[in-house]
Design an enzyme around this catalytic site. Sequence first.
Site, PDB file in Angstrom:
ATOM      1  CE1 TYR A   1     111.080  -1.648  23.166  1.00 44.57           C
ATOM      2  CE2 TYR A   1     110.962  -3.732  21.998  1.00 44.57           C
ATOM      3  CZ  TYR A   1     110.446  -2.485  22.261  1.00 44.57           C
ATOM      4  OH  TYR A   1     109.305  -2.067  21.631  1.00 44.57           O
TER       5      TYR A   1
ATOM      6  CG  PHE B   1     101.146  -1.688  24.886  1.00 41.00           C
ATOM      7  CD1 PHE B   1     102.019  -2.646  25.358  1.00 41.00           C
ATOM      8  CD2 PHE B   1     101.528  -0.355  24.985  1.00 41.00           C
ATOM      9  CE1 PHE B   1     103.235  -2.302  25.917  1.00 41.00           C
ATOM     10  CE2 PHE B   1     102.749   0.005  25.544  1.00 41.00           C
ATOM     11  CZ  PHE B   1     103.603  -0.971  26.008  1.00 41.00           C
TER      12      PHE B   1
ATOM     13  N   GLY C   1      95.477  -3.921  28.531  1.00 41.52           N
ATOM     14  CA  GLY C   1      94.494  -2.859  28.687  1.00 41.52           C
ATOM     15  C   GLY C   1      95.188  -1.606  29.182  1.00 41.52           C
TER      16      GLY C   1
END
Length: 299
Positions: free
Chosen positions: A69, A215, A219
Site C-alpha cells: 500500500y 470495498f 460499488g
Amino acid sequence: MTCETVRAGAAGTWVLGDRTVNRIGFGAMRLTGSAAFHQGTPRDRGQSIDVLRRAVDLGVNHLDTAAFYFSRLRSANELINSALAPYPDDLVIATKVGPARDASGEWTSRARPNQLRGQVEENLRQLGRDHLDVVNLRVMGQDSISEDFGALAELRAAGLIRHLGISQARPAHLAQAQAIAPVVCVQNRYGVDARAGGEMLRACAAHGIAFVPFFSIAGEGREAGAVRAEHAQVRTVARAHGVSPSQVRLAWTLRQGTHVLAIPGTGNPDHLIDNLAAGALDLAEEEVALLDSIDCAAP
C-alpha cells in the site's frame, strides 16, 4: 450523531484470535492518495496522520494495511508507524502478503513461498514491530495455497506472526489452510451489491472465523475511483435516516453476522466520523429486505 458521541465499539466486538477488537476497524489503503496506489493526488501527510490518531482515539483497534500500500509519495505502513508508535496495547494491525510491487510501483509476479518471509520482514521493518498481529495470505489465482500458507505457518511458529488469515479466497482455500494452521479471518470482497462471497461468509460463521469484507462502501468500479450512481434502495434508506449512503452500506454489511468486521478506509476526517457512525445505525427489517433486493449485476 456528533463526533463526540461516535465510537468504534457501537457495533460490538469480536475476538480475533486472542485479541478483542471493535467490529468497525480501519483500512489504510486510502491513506496514500485520493485513489488506490499510484493513482490520484497524494494525501496530505499531516492529515493522514491526524486521521489515524483520531481513529484510535475513537476506539478503532483493528487496522488493515500492507507493505504494497504505497503511492509515489506515501506509504501506509510508514504513516501508521509515524502516527501511532509506540502502539497501544489493544491495537491489532493486520497485514497482507502475496502481491508484489517493485520500487517504481509496478506490479510484479506474486511472491513465491520462499519469498514470503521477505515480505513479512518488510512489514515488520516498516511498522517498527518485532512481530505481526495478523498476516493474511492474499490468494493470487492459485488453486492450492498449501505451500504458501505452510511457509507462513513456519513464520508463525518462529514468533514473527501471531495469527494467520487468508484473502480473496474460496472455501477450498480455507479448508487447505485450516489443515495446516488455525485461520482467524478471511478477507474477501463483499457488500450490498457484491454478494458473490456469500458462501465464504457462511463458512466463516460456521467455523467461528472473522469475515472481513473489503470495498463494502465502494460499488462496482469505485475502488478505482469511478463515479457511479448510487442504488435507489440505498438512497431511500439513507434519506429515511438522514445519513449518508456509505453509512447504510456499512450498516447492512455489519448486519450480515456478528463475525463480520468492517474495515472502511479514508484519508478524510469527516468521512472517518461518518463511517464509524454506521455502527450505531439501526436498520429496520423492511429496510434490510429492501437492500437485499438490490440486483448485484445492475449499476
